[in-house]
Design a protein around this motif. Structure first.
Motif, PDB file in Angstrom:
ATOM      1  N   ARG A 126       2.204  30.302  -4.724  1.00 13.08           N
ATOM      2  CA  ARG A 126       0.936  29.608  -4.989  1.00 13.08           C
ATOM      3  C   ARG A 126       1.126  28.567  -6.089  1.00 13.08           C
ATOM      4  O   ARG A 126       0.563  27.474  -6.027  1.00 13.08           O
ATOM      5  CB  ARG A 126      -0.166  30.603  -5.369  1.00 13.08           C
ATOM      6  CG  ARG A 126      -0.707  31.399  -4.189  1.00 13.08           C
ATOM      7  CD  ARG A 126      -2.000  32.115  -4.509  1.00 13.08           C
ATOM      8  NE  ARG A 126      -1.892  33.069  -5.598  1.00 13.08           N
ATOM      9  CZ  ARG A 126      -1.529  34.340  -5.472  1.00 13.08           C
ATOM     10  NH1 ARG A 126      -1.225  34.822  -4.269  1.00 13.08           N
ATOM     11  NH2 ARG A 126      -1.473  35.142  -6.522  1.00 13.08           N
ATOM     12  N   GLY A 127       1.919  28.918  -7.091  1.00 14.44           N
ATOM     13  CA  GLY A 127       2.218  27.965  -8.158  1.00 14.44           C
ATOM     14  C   GLY A 127       2.979  26.762  -7.635  1.00 14.44           C
ATOM     15  O   GLY A 127       2.661  25.612  -7.976  1.00 14.44           O
ATOM     16  N   ILE A 128       3.977  26.996  -6.803  1.00 19.71           N
ATOM     17  CA  ILE A 128       4.756  25.901  -6.219  1.00 19.71           C
ATOM     18  C   ILE A 128       3.847  25.002  -5.385  1.00 19.71           C
ATOM     19  O   ILE A 128       3.958  23.772  -5.417  1.00 19.71           O
ATOM     20  CB  ILE A 128       5.938  26.447  -5.388  1.00 19.71           C
ATOM     21  CG1 ILE A 128       6.980  27.080  -6.318  1.00 19.71           C
ATOM     22  CG2 ILE A 128       6.566  25.349  -4.537  1.00 19.71           C
ATOM     23  CD1 ILE A 128       8.098  27.820  -5.612  1.00 19.71           C
ATOM     24  N   ASP A 129       2.904  25.599  -4.652  1.00 16.25           N
ATOM     25  CA  ASP A 129       1.972  24.821  -3.835  1.00 16.25           C
ATOM     26  C   ASP A 129       1.090  23.900  -4.676  1.00 16.25           C
ATOM     27  O   ASP A 129       0.591  22.894  -4.168  1.00 16.25           O
ATOM     28  CB  ASP A 129       1.086  25.743  -2.993  1.00 16.25           C
ATOM     29  CG  ASP A 129       1.841  26.358  -1.821  1.00 16.25           C
ATOM     30  OD1 ASP A 129       2.912  25.825  -1.454  1.00 16.25           O
ATOM     31  OD2 ASP A 129       1.353  27.360  -1.279  1.00 16.25           O
ATOM     32  N   GLN A 130       0.881  24.229  -5.946  1.00 12.17           N
ATOM     33  CA  GLN A 130       0.027  23.414  -6.809  1.00 12.17           C
ATOM     34  C   GLN A 130       0.766  22.234  -7.444  1.00 12.17           C
ATOM     35  O   GLN A 130       0.143  21.398  -8.092  1.00 12.17           O
ATOM     36  CB  GLN A 130      -0.595  24.292  -7.907  1.00 12.17           C
ATOM     37  CG  GLN A 130      -1.601  25.272  -7.352  1.00 12.17           C
ATOM     38  CD  GLN A 130      -2.333  26.028  -8.432  1.00 12.17           C
ATOM     39  OE1 GLN A 130      -2.494  25.540  -9.542  1.00 12.17           O
ATOM     40  NE2 GLN A 130      -2.774  27.225  -8.103  1.00 12.17           N
ATOM     41  N   LEU A 131       2.064  22.174  -7.282  1.00 11.70           N
ATOM     42  CA  LEU A 131       2.823  21.051  -7.827  1.00 11.70           C
ATOM     43  C   LEU A 131       2.468  19.770  -7.073  1.00 11.70           C
ATOM     44  O   LEU A 131       2.180  19.818  -5.877  1.00 11.70           O
ATOM     45  CB  LEU A 131       4.328  21.311  -7.698  1.00 11.70           C
ATOM     46  CG  LEU A 131       4.910  22.436  -8.540  1.00 11.70           C
ATOM     47  CD1 LEU A 131       6.340  22.750  -8.093  1.00 11.70           C
ATOM     48  CD2 LEU A 131       4.882  22.078 -10.015  1.00 11.70           C
ATOM     49  N   PRO A 132       2.526  18.613  -7.752  1.00  8.80           N
ATOM     50  CA  PRO A 132       2.343  17.343  -7.030  1.00  8.80           C
ATOM     51  C   PRO A 132       3.373  17.241  -5.903  1.00  8.80           C
ATOM     52  O   PRO A 132       4.481  17.789  -5.998  1.00  8.80           O
ATOM     53  CB  PRO A 132       2.595  16.287  -8.109  1.00  8.80           C
ATOM     54  CG  PRO A 132       2.325  16.986  -9.402  1.00  8.80           C
ATOM     55  CD  PRO A 132       2.728  18.417  -9.187  1.00  8.80           C
ATOM     56  N   GLU A 133       3.019  16.534  -4.840  1.00  7.13           N
ATOM     57  CA  GLU A 133       3.809  16.528  -3.608  1.00  7.13           C
ATOM     58  C   GLU A 133       5.297  16.224  -3.808  1.00  7.13           C
ATOM     59  O   GLU A 133       6.159  16.974  -3.356  1.00  7.13           O
ATOM     60  CB  GLU A 133       3.198  15.529  -2.624  1.00  7.13           C
ATOM     61  CG  GLU A 133       3.868  15.544  -1.262  1.00  7.13           C
ATOM     62  CD  GLU A 133       3.220  14.567  -0.298  1.00  7.13           C
ATOM     63  OE1 GLU A 133       3.845  14.283   0.729  1.00  7.13           O
ATOM     64  OE2 GLU A 133       2.109  14.079  -0.579  1.00  7.13           O
ATOM     65  N   LYS A 134       5.616  15.132  -4.494  1.00  4.75           N
ATOM     66  CA  LYS A 134       7.030  14.759  -4.673  1.00  4.75           C
ATOM     67  C   LYS A 134       7.752  15.781  -5.544  1.00  4.75           C
ATOM     68  O   LYS A 134       8.900  16.140  -5.275  1.00  4.75           O
ATOM     69  CB  LYS A 134       7.154  13.368  -5.293  1.00  4.75           C
ATOM     70  CG  LYS A 134       6.897  12.251  -4.317  1.00  4.75           C
ATOM     71  CD  LYS A 134       7.175  10.902  -4.946  1.00  4.75           C
ATOM     72  CE  LYS A 134       6.919   9.784  -3.951  1.00  4.75           C
ATOM     73  NZ  LYS A 134       7.152   8.465  -4.529  1.00  4.75           N
ATOM     74  N   THR A 156      16.017  11.638  -1.113  1.00  6.59           N
ATOM     75  CA  THR A 156      14.674  11.150  -1.436  1.00  6.59           C
ATOM     76  C   THR A 156      14.622   9.685  -1.867  1.00  6.59           C
ATOM     77  O   THR A 156      13.549   9.099  -1.903  1.00  6.59           O
ATOM     78  CB  THR A 156      14.061  11.984  -2.581  1.00  6.59           C
ATOM     79  OG1 THR A 156      14.877  11.843  -3.752  1.00  6.59           O
ATOM     80  CG2 THR A 156      13.936  13.441  -2.200  1.00  6.59           C
ATOM     81  N   GLY A 157      15.778   9.119  -2.241  1.00 12.42           N
ATOM     82  CA  GLY A 157      15.795   7.759  -2.764  1.00 12.42           C
ATOM     83  C   GLY A 157      15.424   7.673  -4.235  1.00 12.42           C
ATOM     84  O   GLY A 157      15.295   6.589  -4.791  1.00 12.42           O
ATOM     85  N   LEU A 158      15.263   8.838  -4.877  1.00  9.98           N
ATOM     86  CA  LEU A 158      14.964   8.872  -6.307  1.00  9.98           C
ATOM     87  C   LEU A 158      16.259   8.793  -7.112  1.00  9.98           C
ATOM     88  O   LEU A 158      17.329   9.139  -6.605  1.00  9.98           O
ATOM     89  CB  LEU A 158      14.238  10.173  -6.668  1.00  9.98           C
ATOM     90  CG  LEU A 158      12.873  10.405  -6.024  1.00  9.98           C
ATOM     91  CD1 LEU A 158      12.398  11.831  -6.277  1.00  9.98           C
ATOM     92  CD2 LEU A 158      11.866   9.404  -6.566  1.00  9.98           C
ATOM     93  N   HIS A 159      16.156   8.377  -8.358  1.00  8.25           N
ATOM     94  CA  HIS A 159      17.310   8.373  -9.252  1.00  8.25           C
ATOM     95  C   HIS A 159      17.589   9.816  -9.687  1.00  8.25           C
ATOM     96  O   HIS A 159      16.668  10.636  -9.774  1.00  8.25           O
ATOM     97  CB  HIS A 159      17.009   7.490 -10.470  1.00  8.25           C
ATOM     98  CG  HIS A 159      18.221   7.211 -11.300  1.00  8.25           C
ATOM     99  ND1 HIS A 159      18.695   8.099 -12.228  1.00  8.25           N
ATOM    100  CD2 HIS A 159      19.069   6.146 -11.311  1.00  8.25           C
ATOM    101  CE1 HIS A 159      19.776   7.596 -12.802  1.00  8.25           C
ATOM    102  NE2 HIS A 159      20.027   6.405 -12.257  1.00  8.25           N
TER     103      HIS A 159
END
Length: 197
Positions: A126-134, A156-159
């Motif tokens: 449930r905690g993980i589900d509350q994280l912002p999507e990215k 992901t294309g992130l640094h």
């Protein structure tokens, strides 16, 4: 770990990558106690810790072709161990969801412990589900799928620095979330938190 020990490990990994079973046996002897101790500290069962330790070294052997590219063999083994331990917990909790309703009557001595694991895992999810999507996606790739920061960055294309920051922020949030919602299963929650640290 000393610089000399790290050099020896890298030399052994080159030999293991070439299929040298003797080099693998030496490497296992060198790391067996630490890996087993790490597994035992989480699982609290010598038999389960021994089985998981064997699985970890078996996976290492299966992935031997990638070993020469490792910069830090000890970190790699630690991450491999952590991921195996987490998957072991996750599998145990998933099996709980499939238990018959009368399980607690059939095995009352295990029912409380298993219910505690299930509750703690559900709270964590449930905690993980509350994280912002990215941030959630990066965290799952790191801690559940076992991908490295470089692999996540590529996917992901992130640094890589951004990936590391997302993971740190996710960990901070989850620790606070679990502390605020711990209920009666604080021991199991702390155990799960150690996996994510």
């Amino acid at each position: 770990m000393s610089a000399n020990s790290s050099y020896v490990d890298k030399e052994l990994l080159l030999q293991i990558a070439a299929g040298n079973e003797k080099a693998f046996a030496i490497f296992v002897r060198h790391h067996l106690r630490n890996i087993y101790g790490h597994c035992l500290s989480y699982l609290k069962s010598p038999q389960q810790a021994e089985e998981l330790t064997q699985d970890i070294f078996l996976q290492l052997w299966k992935q031997r072709a990638t070993l020469p590219t490792l910069d830090n063999p000890e970190d790699y083994i630690y991450i491999l161990s952590r991921n195996h331990i987490f998957r072991s917990y996750r599998k145990k909790v998933m099996e709980l969801a499939e238990l018959p309703d009368n399980f607690d009557q059939a095995a009352p001595e295990l029912a409380d412990e298993l219910a505690e694991y299930k509750d703690a895992y559900a709270l964590l999810m449930r905690g993980i589900d509350q994280l912002p999507e990215k941030r959630r996606a990066v965290f799952i790739m790191s801690r559940i799928e076992g991908l490295s920061h470089a692999e996540i960055a590529e996917r992901t294309g992130l640094h890589k620095v951004t990936v590391a920051q997302y993971i740190m922020l996710a960990l901070d949030f989850l620790k606070k979330y679990l502390q605020e919602n711990n209920g009666e299963s604080i021991g199991v929650i702390l155990l799960l938190l150690q996996i994510f640290s």
